[in-house]
Design a protein around this motif. Structure first.
Motif, PDB file in Angstrom:
ATOM      1  N   UNK A 131      -0.263  16.097 -23.974  1.00  0.00           N
ATOM      2  CA  UNK A 131       1.159  16.332 -24.215  1.00  0.00           C
ATOM      3  C   UNK A 131       1.827  15.204 -24.996  1.00  0.00           C
ATOM      4  N   UNK A 132       1.181  14.066 -25.122  1.00  0.00           N
ATOM      5  CA  UNK A 132       1.734  12.950 -25.883  1.00  0.00           C
ATOM      6  C   UNK A 132       1.642  13.185 -27.390  1.00  0.00           C
ATOM      7  N   UNK A 133       0.914  14.215 -27.796  1.00  0.00           N
ATOM      8  CA  UNK A 133       0.732  14.535 -29.209  1.00  0.00           C
ATOM      9  C   UNK A 133       1.524  15.785 -29.565  1.00  0.00           C
ATOM     10  N   UNK A 134       1.988  15.899 -30.809  1.00  0.00           N
ATOM     11  CA  UNK A 134       2.784  17.060 -31.220  1.00  0.00           C
ATOM     12  C   UNK A 134       1.914  18.279 -31.538  1.00  0.00           C
ATOM     13  N   UNK A 135       1.254  18.831 -30.513  1.00  0.00           N
ATOM     14  CA  UNK A 135       0.427  20.019 -30.707  1.00  0.00           C
ATOM     15  C   UNK A 135       0.889  21.123 -29.762  1.00  0.00           C
ATOM     16  N   UNK A 136       0.900  22.329 -30.281  1.00  0.00           N
ATOM     17  CA  UNK A 136       1.240  23.481 -29.455  1.00  0.00           C
ATOM     18  C   UNK A 136      -0.008  24.197 -28.961  1.00  0.00           C
ATOM     19  N   UNK A 137      -1.103  24.060 -29.715  1.00  0.00           N
ATOM     20  CA  UNK A 137      -2.339  24.752 -29.378  1.00  0.00           C
ATOM     21  C   UNK A 137      -3.504  23.778 -29.424  1.00  0.00           C
ATOM     22  N   UNK A 138      -4.453  24.002 -28.540  1.00  0.00           N
ATOM     23  CA  UNK A 138      -5.707  23.253 -28.586  1.00  0.00           C
ATOM     24  C   UNK A 138      -6.805  24.238 -28.958  1.00  0.00           C
ATOM     25  N   UNK A 139      -7.909  23.756 -29.468  1.00  0.00           N
ATOM     26  CA  UNK A 139      -8.242  22.355 -29.658  1.00  0.00           C
ATOM     27  C   UNK A 139      -7.467  21.764 -30.840  1.00  0.00           C
ATOM     28  N   UNK A 140      -7.348  20.461 -30.811  1.00  0.00           N
ATOM     29  CA  UNK A 140      -6.685  19.746 -31.891  1.00  0.00           C
ATOM     30  C   UNK A 140      -7.516  18.525 -32.260  1.00  0.00           C
ATOM     31  N   UNK A 142      -4.410   8.609 -35.560  1.00  0.00           N
ATOM     32  CA  UNK A 142      -3.076   8.841 -35.026  1.00  0.00           C
ATOM     33  C   UNK A 142      -2.345  10.040 -35.585  1.00  0.00           C
ATOM     34  N   UNK A 143      -2.925  10.726 -36.550  1.00  0.00           N
ATOM     35  CA  UNK A 143      -2.282  11.876 -37.186  1.00  0.00           C
ATOM     36  C   UNK A 143      -3.002  13.166 -36.784  1.00  0.00           C
ATOM     37  N   UNK A 144      -2.231  14.146 -36.306  1.00  0.00           N
ATOM     38  CA  UNK A 144      -2.811  15.453 -35.994  1.00  0.00           C
ATOM     39  C   UNK A 144      -3.123  16.139 -37.314  1.00  0.00           C
ATOM     40  N   UNK A 145      -4.392  16.430 -37.543  1.00  0.00           N
ATOM     41  CA  UNK A 145      -4.796  17.053 -38.807  1.00  0.00           C
ATOM     42  C   UNK A 145      -5.109  18.532 -38.646  1.00  0.00           C
ATOM     43  N   UNK A 146      -5.308  18.973 -37.413  1.00  0.00           N
ATOM     44  CA  UNK A 146      -5.661  20.369 -37.182  1.00  0.00           C
ATOM     45  C   UNK A 146      -5.385  20.716 -35.726  1.00  0.00           C
ATOM     46  N   UNK A 147      -4.848  21.917 -35.494  1.00  0.00           N
ATOM     47  CA  UNK A 147      -4.608  22.360 -34.118  1.00  0.00           C
ATOM     48  C   UNK A 147      -4.781  23.869 -34.036  1.00  0.00           C
ATOM     49  N   UNK A 148      -5.374  24.313 -32.938  1.00  0.00           N
ATOM     50  CA  UNK A 148      -5.494  25.733 -32.669  1.00  0.00           C
ATOM     51  C   UNK A 148      -6.641  26.444 -33.363  1.00  0.00           C
ATOM     52  N   UNK A 149      -7.527  25.686 -33.999  1.00  0.00           N
ATOM     53  CA  UNK A 149      -8.664  26.315 -34.690  1.00  0.00           C
ATOM     54  C   UNK A 149      -9.802  25.308 -34.834  1.00  0.00           C
ATOM     55  N   UNK A 150     -10.946  25.823 -35.251  1.00  0.00           N
ATOM     56  CA  UNK A 150     -12.097  24.970 -35.504  1.00  0.00           C
ATOM     57  C   UNK A 150     -12.316  24.940 -37.014  1.00  0.00           C
ATOM     58  N   UNK A 151     -12.010  23.811 -37.647  1.00  0.00           N
ATOM     59  CA  UNK A 151     -12.138  23.727 -39.101  1.00  0.00           C
ATOM     60  C   UNK A 151     -13.586  23.589 -39.546  1.00  0.00           C
ATOM     61  N   UNK A 152     -13.805  23.776 -40.826  1.00  0.00           N
ATOM     62  CA  UNK A 152     -15.130  23.582 -41.420  1.00  0.00           C
ATOM     63  C   UNK A 152     -15.439  22.092 -41.483  1.00  0.00           C
ATOM     64  N   UNK A 153     -16.722  21.773 -41.468  1.00  0.00           N
ATOM     65  CA  UNK A 153     -17.154  20.379 -41.545  1.00  0.00           C
ATOM     66  C   UNK A 153     -16.622  19.701 -42.811  1.00  0.00           C
ATOM     67  N   UNK A 154     -16.573  20.434 -43.918  1.00  0.00           N
ATOM     68  CA  UNK A 154     -16.084  19.863 -45.171  1.00  0.00           C
ATOM     69  C   UNK A 154     -14.618  19.443 -45.037  1.00  0.00           C
ATOM     70  N   UNK A 155     -13.833  20.239 -44.318  1.00  0.00           N
ATOM     71  CA  UNK A 155     -12.428  19.892 -44.096  1.00  0.00           C
ATOM     72  C   UNK A 155     -12.310  18.637 -43.245  1.00  0.00           C
ATOM     73  N   UNK A 156     -13.128  18.564 -42.207  1.00  0.00           N
ATOM     74  CA  UNK A 156     -13.089  17.388 -41.331  1.00  0.00           C
ATOM     75  C   UNK A 156     -13.476  16.131 -42.105  1.00  0.00           C
ATOM     76  N   UNK A 157     -14.522  16.231 -42.917  1.00  0.00           N
ATOM     77  CA  UNK A 157     -14.936  15.091 -43.742  1.00  0.00           C
ATOM     78  C   UNK A 157     -13.816  14.661 -44.674  1.00  0.00           C
TER      79      UNK A 157
END
Length: 100
Positions: free
Chosen positions: A58-67, A72-87
């Motif tokens: 709850x300390x992070x600005x996310x409405x959905x998990x996983x995140x 320190x920056x939320x880059x993705x929430x509520x879905x599982x991104x592709x490995x290329x996106x994570x890289x």
């Protein structure tokens, strides 16, 4: 997975999720991308953490998990991104930190 060496950039990665199958899938994807990045930059300082405690999430600005939180920056929430996106997010965070 914690790796530290002096004089290199730091990458702090957090997976936020209470422990569901999607949370663990994101953790596997994030770790896989991190392993690939560590092959390219073996001296990289890394801190990896899976936060399952709901009060901590709850300390992070996310409405959905996983995140996924990178440096320190939320880059993705509520879905599982592709490995290329994570890289790409990892590299972007390193560039912003002046580590690449």
């Amino acid at each position: 997975m914690n790796r530290k060496s002096e004089g290199t950039a730091m990458l702090d990665v957090k997976v936020l999720g209470p422990g569901c199958a999607k949370c663990y899938a994101l953790e596997r994807a994030a770790r896989g991308a991190l392993e690939q990045l560590l092959q390219e930059q073996p001296g990289l300082n890394v801190r990896f953490e899976h936060i399952e405690d709901l009060l901590a999430i709850e300390q992070y600005p996310v409405l959905f998990t996983p995140a996924l939180v990178v440096n320190g920056k939320v880059v993705c929430a509520g879905r599982i991104p592709k490995r290329e996106d994570i890289l790409a997010w990892y590299r972007q965070a390193l560039n912003a930190a002046g580590g690449n």
